[in-house]
Design a protein around this motif. Structure first.
Motif: not given
Length: 529
Positions: A381-388, A394-395, A501-505
């Motif tokens: 189900v999930e492909i990319c983790s939230r940390d990723w 950030d990049v 980055s957390e705020g934007l996502l």
């Protein structure tokens, strides 16, 4: 490309050989290092006679390519840490005549340097990972294999540059090498190999480069020749996949990596993970321009996803085999790293895209579906983790700050029918690539987070324009397919140094929740400060 008057490889190589030669310092280094008694001081003194070359060497030595424990401030230190041989090979790799380097301009020059540096860095990593040796030789060979292309730029100017750019944009069904052969009777790597021989560089260089032509077999090579040619073949296959999105290169790469170097998919993924940054650092060291928006990890993810659409039957056979728990865990991790498994039949049933995806009638998929159900293997189900995702954001924020351009992050969710059953986000991406809005997404980076959801980063475009594009896509998508699209958009015009980055996502996810609550396709957005 119009007909050219130069009709033979030898005639062009003879002309280039007379007009251009490697820098004098490179030839002197080659002479010095042929002496088994050469010491570091003599090599250092020779290199100091060319400050520009010495600067390039130090910048590359200090890049992630070598991963030294500390910064190297002088050639003496570099020789002490690396030894004479690596410095010699770097010099040979940089021995392309300056007049030839200046022949390529504009987009063609960006393509040349991006492909050359990517292939060279990849060949080095494959040599180290697969054979545990000859990494510096593979890197030097990778740099030299494109010298024939520079000669063609110099000789044919805009006519050749247009051919290169057209092949890169996939305007032709043929590869650049095929177009070169049609127009000239040979491809640029044949010319590179001939020039390397005429410049009296190591014969193993010419052999490795020459064997790349038309996928010539490599199994008959032995020793150093085999290692260099095979590492370069792997580097070129990976570059073709990542830079030109040539899906056919992926199974070739996987098979060749296993056959030549006993490397598996996870080891290939590891190489890709550092390749983009290495390419950027090399370009900076050499003052070479690159194509903008490179994201090799994302491209590999997409390539595996698209390949899974074409190889479901093979995947079913694989899952039907007796496998250990460890092997099945590794399969699950690979699926999560690369992309969700998608079935051709289910994608074709859900999406009937005019001018895009066509219904697939492969009967194997009728058998494949119950086979997977019997084994009880759910699609990941999930492909990319939230940390990723946060790391990737950030990049993107850093790049946006450096280029002084805004960043827009979108979270998209696709559904099918009135019941809003999950749609296929890969099918959505393919539909967009075939739509009138494809040009708006040229620099977009996609990261699927579920079967029907993805995060999309876009730069060089403001939030209002992104809203307009998504709204137009959603309306057209609903008319042409069973899919409905909801989008949450968050933009930042001028990210500050401490921007999170957390705020934007999170802002984009909240907007998506608001969009889903509306009837029909909807786009909700917010500006983040």
């Amino acid at each position: 490309m119009p007909p050219v008057e130069v009709t033979t490889l030898d005639a062009l190589a003879d002309r280039a050989g007379r007009l251009y030669s490697p820098p004098a310092v490179a030839l002197e280094v080659l002479r010095l290092t042929d002496d088994p008694k050469i010491d570091g001081r003599a090599l250092c003194k020779c290199l100091e006679g060319d400050p520009a070359l010495a600067g390039k060497l130090l910048r590359v030595v200090n890049s992630s390519l070598y991963g030294l424990p500390r910064q190297v401030a002088s050639l003496t230190e570099a020789i002490a840490l690396l030894g004479v041989q690596p410095l010699k090979l770097l010099v040979l790799g940089f021995s392309i005549p300056d007049d030839l380097v200046a022949a390529a301009t504009g987009e063609a020059m960006q393509l040349y340097w991006t492909e050359t540096l990517t292939a060279a860095a990849a060949a080095r990593q494959f040599a180290v990972e697969g054979w545990g040796r000859l990494g510096d030789e593979a890197f030097a060979v990778g740099l030299m294999q494109g010298v024939g292309q520079l000669v063609l730029f110099e000789q044919f100017g805009e006519a050749y540059a247009t051919l290169v750019s057209g092949a890169a944009r996939r305007e032709s069904k043929h590869t650049l090498e095929g177009l070169e052969r049609d127009a000239l009777g040979f491809e640029h790597r044949e010319l590179s190999a001939e020039l390397v021989r005429r410049w009296r560089l190591p014969e193993s260089f010419a052999t490795a480069i020459g064997r790349q032509v038309d996928g010539l077999p490599l199994e008959d090579l032995q020793g150093e020749d085999a290692c260099l040619a095979q590492a370069l073949r792997l580097g070129n296959l990976l570059t073709r996949l990542l830079l030109y999105r040539d899906l056919e290169s992926l199974p070739k790469l996987i098979n060749a990596a296993e056959r030549y170097a006993n490397l598996n998919r996870r080891q290939i993924n590891k190489i890709v993970g550092s390749l983009c940054e290495e390419t950027r650092q090399l370009a900076e060291a050499l003052s070479a321009p690159l194509i903008e928006g490179l994201d090799y990890q994302q491209t590999l993810v997409e390539a595996h996803a698209r390949l899974s659409l074409l190889s479901e039957q093979s995947a079913v056979r694989m899952m039907g085999m007796s496998r250990s728990t460890e092997e099945m865990d590794e399969d699950e991790r690979l699926c999560r790293d690369l992309l969700l498994e998608t079935r051709r039949l289910s994608a074709a049933v859900r999406v009937m895209v005019a001018g895009g995806l066509e219904p697939r009638n492969d009967p194997s998929h009728e058998e494949a579906k119950p086979a997977r159900a019997r084994r009880g293997v759910p699609a990941p189900v999930e492909i990319c983790s939230r940390d990723w995702l946060l790391e990737k954001t950030d990049v993107a924020i850093g790049d946006s700050r450096e280029t002084r351009s805004g960043l827009v992050l979108s979270v998209v969710e696709a559904s099918c029918g009135d019941a809003k059953a999950d749609a296929d986000v890969i099918a959505l991406r393919q539909w967009i690539d075939e739509s009138p809005w494809a040009s708006d997404f040229v620099r977009a980076v996609w990261a699927p987070t579920a079967r029907n959801r993805a995060v999309v980063w876009m730069t060089g475009i403001d939030r209002i324009e992104v809203n307009r594009v998504w709204t137009a896509v959603g309306i057209a998508l609903q008319k042409a397919t069973p899919m409905t699209l909801d989008v949450g958009v968050a933009g930042v015009a001028h990210p500050t140094k401490g921007f999170q980055s957390e705020g934007l996502l999170t802002a984009a996810e909240r907007c998506l929740a608001g969009a889903i609550a509306q009837a029909g396709p909807s786009v909700k957005s917010i500006e983040v400060f």
